[in-house]
Scaffold this active site. Sequence first.
Site, short mmCIF file in Angstrom:
data_model
loop_
_atom_site.label_atom_id
_atom_site.label_comp_id
_atom_site.label_asym_id
_atom_site.label_seq_id
_atom_site.Cartn_x
_atom_site.Cartn_y
_atom_site.Cartn_z
N GLU A 149 55.02 -55.68 50.44
CA GLU A 149 55.54 -54.64 49.54
C GLU A 149 56.84 -54.01 50.07
O GLU A 149 56.85 -52.86 50.52
CB GLU A 149 54.49 -53.54 49.31
CG GLU A 149 53.35 -54.00 48.44
CD GLU A 149 52.48 -52.85 47.94
OE1 GLU A 149 52.57 -51.74 48.49
OE2 GLU A 149 51.72 -53.07 46.99
N GLU A 320 47.32 -58.28 44.71
CA GLU A 320 46.34 -57.23 45.01
C GLU A 320 45.93 -56.59 43.70
O GLU A 320 46.77 -56.07 42.97
CB GLU A 320 46.95 -56.15 45.92
CG GLU A 320 47.37 -56.65 47.28
CD GLU A 320 47.96 -55.54 48.16
OE1 GLU A 320 47.84 -54.35 47.81
OE2 GLU A 320 48.56 -55.88 49.19
C1 GAL Z 1 49.16 -51.65 48.61
C2 GAL Z 1 49.36 -52.29 49.98
C3 GAL Z 1 48.05 -52.58 50.65
C4 GAL Z 1 47.14 -51.39 50.55
C5 GAL Z 1 46.93 -51.05 49.10
C6 GAL Z 1 45.97 -49.92 48.87
O1 GAL Z 1 50.27 -50.90 48.26
O2 GAL Z 1 50.08 -53.48 49.85
O3 GAL Z 1 48.29 -52.90 52.01
O4 GAL Z 1 47.68 -50.33 51.24
O5 GAL Z 1 48.16 -50.70 48.55
O6 GAL Z 1 45.81 -49.64 47.51
#
Ligand code: GAL
Length: 670
Positions: A149, A320
């Site tokens: 990110e 994610e």
């Molecule tokens: C994203 C990040 C992850 C984790 C996640 C939590 O922004 O890439 O590592 O922190 O959020 O929601």
Amino acid sequence: MDNAFTVPRIGVCYYPEHWPEANWANDAKAMVDMGIRVVRIGEFAWSRLEATPGEFTFEWLQRAMDTLHNAGLSIVLGTPTATPPRWMLDKYPDLLAIDENGQPRGFGSRRHYCFSHLPYRDECRRIVTELALAFGHHPGVVGWQTDNEYGCHDTIPSYSSAALLGFQQWCEQQYETISKLNEAWGNVFWSMEYNDFDQIGFPVAAVTETNPAHRLAFWRFSSDQVVAFNRVQTEVLRQHCPQHDLIHNYMGNFVQFDHHAVAKDLDVASWDNYPLGFLTRDGFSEATQAKYLRTGHPDSSGFHHDLYRGCNQGRWWLMEQQPGPVNWAPYNPAPLDGMVRFWGWEAIAHGAEVVSYFRWRQCPFAQEQMHTGLCRPDGSMDVGGQEVTQLGKELQAMLSTSDAADLLAQRQAPVALVFDYTGLEAQRIQQPDGRTFDPLRYAQQVYGACRSLGVDVDILPKDANLTDYAVVLVTTNTLDDPEFCTQLDACRGHVVLMPRVGSKTQNNAIPANLPPGQLQALIPIKVVRSESLPHFIELSIDSNGNTMSAVHWRDTIESSLEPIGQFSDGSGFHYRQGRVHYLNACLSESSLETWLSTLFTEIGVIWVQLPDGVRTRTTTGGVWAFNFNSDTVAMPETVMDALGVGSDAKPLLGSLPLQPAAVALWSHSA
Ligand code: GAL
């Protein structure tokens, strides 16, 4: 975009370094039992891979990868560069990013590095090379995620001495001589002229607003630094593992660098989707938050799926996906039952090759202990895990049918929305409208208006092939750009230019021939005045019997063309020459629907007003419906007809009426 079909897979993010080695094999088996086929690991593990400088301890990762691979999982290995370990700071105390107030962004979380720090780039090259040599031929690896990110926690701009030197050199490369830079930026205004490049500072901490040319240049520089930083890693990986997909995970509602430029060095765009976090964090009204608290805004995921699908010619992953309540938004409600499965299907309907959930197991320690996973901290399955199990079974069932390819293959949408990161930033830099107007949100509303009319949208960079779209919508391309004019000129469909398109030069000044600059070759109009309006003001428009309202922004136009509509004060709205339109005001959300549906009717794009909170998506052989409401919704026959689904058609997934959090799918009868 081609009719692409890649068998979609479910994935998960896993951190073997957080758990005893004795758990790994059970975890891997449980993942496979859940229907998971891809696992992303390693992206924050630098301190365990190189605990002291130069001493690599990759054995545990090798064992973890062997375990995952032996269980049948494909692996995406993250490069650990978002988390330089503590010893790195002893080596390079100046690698920390510096904030706008001159404060170092200290150690103790993540993303503390400055993109411009060149020795840190060398360190990244070194660790990525070691990893590529060690694991580039591991049979389980299918791809690499670079860093994690870019920009998370507001980390694109840095005001460090490395960034200052980099920016001054960048300016010299761009402008060659200081007098050319002074001229281009208009520095004669307020005696801002420089004698030398080394006098140029950051566009912050001045008495009042800094020069918009200076600000856009610094934004461009910062964006270029991200591209260069990422390229260090992709060059290494291309050399050692040319067979693997190179991926980065972008964010939602984040436009602080040019993602299309980064994408040129990658194979797959991916992004991280937290619909409930975005809803409570990103400025939606209380009414909207209340309505979609547990489902997310109906256009939030779709917009980003379509945006990122446009970055690498259709290849994209959801890296994610929210699995339950998260920890980082102002409020972190639990999703409505069914939404974790729903978001997976929604991404698949938009062409995701992989839908990967974050994270396998809730971590009981450190910053994200209140962030759920598919499993609870004790390893028992959480609601998210149950829903992913269901998704896995349904997906397998679908894939075993002969229709699967047709139901999942993406087709070109009728509408293209052109998205330009630099142009969007130019609008953000100078928006004399009380700062209540967000050009990103406006682009999302334009997108949302199409989607609530059941019309799919491809979101594309300005150099994409736009020729065959029925409608090309342009709202973020603020900068006057001859190549883009040529692109639009080649369009066979309707081109809709929205306010502020072409209104600034590349140096963020007003074009000599007035806005919309060179686009005047496409439509003979001149913007002779612009006004911005407070958010509580709506101007009424009458256009061919439609009453609409304008918000935020209105241009006064001089033209040989007769306007099609009129504001109540008599001034004109909507100028048109053949298939080229200029809308000289921003429209309210409902007026966008009115205006677009009128155009769609005229040119034969099939549309239908969907029930509130329902979105559809049409693939080559399927029609999907998604109910974002927390209550049951009927799909009237007229709606089903317009979607090309016969009233007696049996759904392949779901049923009517649409239950809360329902996904339904029918074969396309057309
Ligand atoms: C994203 C990040 C992850 C984790 C996640 C939590 O922004 O890439 O590592 O922190 O959020 O929601």
